[in-house]
Design a protein around this motif. Structure first.
Motif, PDB file in Angstrom:
ATOM      1  N   ASP A  12     -19.713  -2.508  -0.342  1.00  0.00           N
ATOM      2  CA  ASP A  12     -20.429  -2.484  -1.830  1.00  0.00           C
ATOM      3  C   ASP A  12     -21.191  -1.074  -2.137  1.00  0.00           C
ATOM      4  N   ASP A  13     -21.106  -0.288  -1.165  1.00  0.00           N
ATOM      5  CA  ASP A  13     -21.853   1.180  -1.631  1.00  0.00           C
ATOM      6  C   ASP A  13     -20.868   2.021  -1.989  1.00  0.00           C
ATOM      7  N   GLU A  14     -21.148   2.258  -3.303  1.00  0.00           N
ATOM      8  CA  GLU A  14     -20.419   3.202  -4.330  1.00  0.00           C
ATOM      9  C   GLU A  14     -20.222   4.489  -3.376  1.00  0.00           C
ATOM     10  N   ASP A  15     -21.224   5.248  -2.790  1.00  0.00           N
ATOM     11  CA  ASP A  15     -21.137   6.637  -2.244  1.00  0.00           C
ATOM     12  C   ASP A  15     -20.263   6.439  -0.835  1.00  0.00           C
ATOM     13  N   ASP A  16     -20.454   5.459  -0.293  1.00  0.00           N
ATOM     14  CA  ASP A  16     -19.149   5.226   0.720  1.00  0.00           C
ATOM     15  C   ASP A  16     -17.939   5.084   0.558  1.00  0.00           C
ATOM     16  N   ARG A  17     -17.624   4.291  -0.677  1.00  0.00           N
ATOM     17  CA  ARG A  17     -16.345   4.369  -1.197  1.00  0.00           C
ATOM     18  C   ARG A  17     -15.837   5.451  -1.565  1.00  0.00           C
ATOM     19  N   HIS A  18     -16.691   6.397  -2.279  1.00  0.00           N
ATOM     20  CA  HIS A  18     -16.221   7.585  -2.745  1.00  0.00           C
ATOM     21  C   HIS A  18     -15.999   8.574  -1.684  1.00  0.00           C
ATOM     22  N   LEU A  19     -16.774   8.626  -0.701  1.00  0.00           N
ATOM     23  CA  LEU A  19     -16.352   9.587   0.523  1.00  0.00           C
ATOM     24  C   LEU A  19     -15.122   9.097   1.253  1.00  0.00           C
ATOM     25  N   LEU A  20     -14.729   8.099   1.372  1.00  0.00           N
ATOM     26  CA  LEU A  20     -13.375   7.489   1.878  1.00  0.00           C
ATOM     27  C   LEU A  20     -12.442   8.006   0.867  1.00  0.00           C
ATOM     28  N   ARG A  21     -12.529   7.717  -0.146  1.00  0.00           N
ATOM     29  CA  ARG A  21     -11.390   8.043  -1.371  1.00  0.00           C
ATOM     30  C   ARG A  21     -10.983   9.638  -1.280  1.00  0.00           C
ATOM     31  N   GLU A  22     -12.238  10.223  -1.300  1.00  0.00           N
ATOM     32  CA  GLU A  22     -12.103  11.830  -1.142  1.00  0.00           C
ATOM     33  C   GLU A  22     -11.541  12.168   0.045  1.00  0.00           C
ATOM     34  N   ALA A  23     -11.770  11.666   1.206  1.00  0.00           N
ATOM     35  CA  ALA A  23     -11.124  11.992   2.725  1.00  0.00           C
ATOM     36  C   ALA A  23      -9.605  11.810   2.768  1.00  0.00           C
ATOM     37  N   PHE A  24      -9.334  10.521   1.882  1.00  0.00           N
ATOM     38  CA  PHE A  24      -8.087  10.029   1.859  1.00  0.00           C
ATOM     39  C   PHE A  24      -7.076  10.881   1.032  1.00  0.00           C
ATOM     40  N   ALA A  26      -6.018  13.885   1.456  1.00  0.00           N
ATOM     41  CA  ALA A  26      -5.494  14.533   2.555  1.00  0.00           C
ATOM     42  C   ALA A  26      -4.416  13.593   3.043  1.00  0.00           C
ATOM     43  N   TYR A  27      -4.047  12.470   2.808  1.00  0.00           N
ATOM     44  CA  TYR A  27      -3.223  11.630   3.347  1.00  0.00           C
ATOM     45  C   TYR A  27      -2.402  10.697   1.984  1.00  0.00           C
ATOM     46  N   PRO A  28      -1.612  11.505   1.332  1.00  0.00           N
ATOM     47  CA  PRO A  28      -0.830  10.788   0.163  1.00  0.00           C
ATOM     48  C   PRO A  28      -0.042   9.749   0.560  1.00  0.00           C
ATOM     49  N   GLN A  29       0.503   9.713   1.803  1.00  0.00           N
ATOM     50  CA  GLN A  29       1.421   8.301   1.991  1.00  0.00           C
ATOM     51  C   GLN A  29       0.652   7.034   2.106  1.00  0.00           C
ATOM     52  N   TYR A  30      -0.347   6.977   1.977  1.00  0.00           N
ATOM     53  CA  TYR A  30      -1.509   5.707   1.835  1.00  0.00           C
ATOM     54  C   TYR A  30      -2.135   5.787   0.547  1.00  0.00           C
ATOM     55  N   SER A 118     -13.618  13.631  10.073  1.00  0.00           N
ATOM     56  CA  SER A 118     -13.265  13.386  11.341  1.00  0.00           C
ATOM     57  C   SER A 118     -13.010  12.018  11.723  1.00  0.00           C
ATOM     58  N   VAL A 119     -13.516  10.949  11.136  1.00  0.00           N
ATOM     59  CA  VAL A 119     -12.890   9.755  11.989  1.00  0.00           C
ATOM     60  C   VAL A 119     -11.896   8.902  11.076  1.00  0.00           C
ATOM     61  N   LEU A 120     -11.456   9.641   9.866  1.00  0.00           N
ATOM     62  CA  LEU A 120     -10.036   9.186   9.386  1.00  0.00           C
ATOM     63  C   LEU A 120      -9.175   9.200  10.310  1.00  0.00           C
ATOM     64  N   THR A 121      -8.774  10.013  10.967  1.00  0.00           N
ATOM     65  CA  THR A 121      -7.596   9.922  12.007  1.00  0.00           C
ATOM     66  C   THR A 121      -7.680   8.886  13.096  1.00  0.00           C
ATOM     67  N   LYS A 122      -9.011   8.441  13.382  1.00  0.00           N
ATOM     68  CA  LYS A 122      -9.121   7.232  14.180  1.00  0.00           C
ATOM     69  C   LYS A 122      -8.833   5.997  13.334  1.00  0.00           C
ATOM     70  N   LEU A 123      -9.292   5.928  11.941  1.00  0.00           N
ATOM     71  CA  LEU A 123      -9.252   4.942  11.378  1.00  0.00           C
ATOM     72  C   LEU A 123      -7.620   4.696  11.294  1.00  0.00           C
ATOM     73  N   LEU A 124      -7.038   5.854  10.885  1.00  0.00           N
ATOM     74  CA  LEU A 124      -5.667   5.456  10.583  1.00  0.00           C
ATOM     75  C   LEU A 124      -4.575   5.120  11.707  1.00  0.00           C
ATOM     76  N   SER A 125      -5.209   5.436  12.672  1.00  0.00           N
ATOM     77  CA  SER A 125      -4.490   5.170  14.320  1.00  0.00           C
ATOM     78  C   SER A 125      -4.091   3.599  14.291  1.00  0.00           C
ATOM     79  N   TYR A 126      -5.257   2.884  13.574  1.00  0.00           N
ATOM     80  CA  TYR A 126      -4.944   1.469  13.730  1.00  0.00           C
ATOM     81  C   TYR A 126      -4.059   0.681  12.711  1.00  0.00           C
ATOM     82  N   CYS A 127      -3.440   1.520  11.858  1.00  0.00           N
ATOM     83  CA  CYS A 127      -2.362   0.970  10.875  1.00  0.00           C
ATOM     84  C   CYS A 127      -1.138   0.681  11.552  1.00  0.00           C
ATOM     85  N   ARG A 128      -0.616  -0.525  10.890  1.00  0.00           N
ATOM     86  CA  ARG A 128       0.496  -0.878  11.745  1.00  0.00           C
ATOM     87  C   ARG A 128       1.696  -0.299  10.974  1.00  0.00           C
TER      88      ARG A 128
END
Length: 131
Positions: A12-24, A26-30, A118-128
């Motif tokens: 629900d936090d717009e700033d948190d959504r924005h941070l993740l969108r910006e970090a993503f 670097a990962y155009p496959q997602y 820095s945590v995005l790699t960890k998050l993406l490691s959970y992807c099926r």
């Protein structure tokens, strides 16, 4: 088979959504899909996106908590196989135990763009795997 890999993020936090969108960026496959509420996530999944690669849930959501969303996902045969990660500013024993029993994990949410990167790699490691 569609090679597009959807990652859904409910916060629900717009700033948190924005941070993740910006970090993503670097990962155009997602294909990152951002939602403010559980209803939006479930509508997306009902539209045939039950092969989503990962769902990231904020624990502290108003009305329906991330823990409740996780529990509902794991009760549904189509959604149960989707990897889920709880993304929260803190973790406690009761939440960690509950989440672990449902086959998920908690990743502590950073408060800066550099931290999210820095945590995005960890998050993406959970992807099926798709394919």
């Amino acid at each position: 088979m569609n090679s597009q890999q959807f990652v859904c993020y409910v916060d629900d936090d717009e700033d948190d959504r924005h941070l993740l969108r910006e970090a993503f960026q670097a990962y155009p496959q997602y294909d990152l899909r951002l939602f403010e509420k559980s209803e939006q996530l479930f509508e997306f999944l009902k539209q045939g996106h039950h092969h989503t690669s990962l769902i990231i849930l904020d624990i502290n959501l108003p009305i329906v908590s991330g823990l409740d969303i996780l529990e509902n996902l794991k009760k549904h045969a189509l959604y149960k196989p989707i990897p889920t990660v709880m993304f929260s500013t803190a973790r406690n024993y009761a939440q960690t135990r509950f989440v672990t029993e449902l086959g998920s994990d908690i990743v502590v949410k950073p408060t800066s763009y550099t931290g999210v990167q820095s945590v995005l790699t960890k998050l993406l490691s959970y992807c099926r795997a798709q394919g």
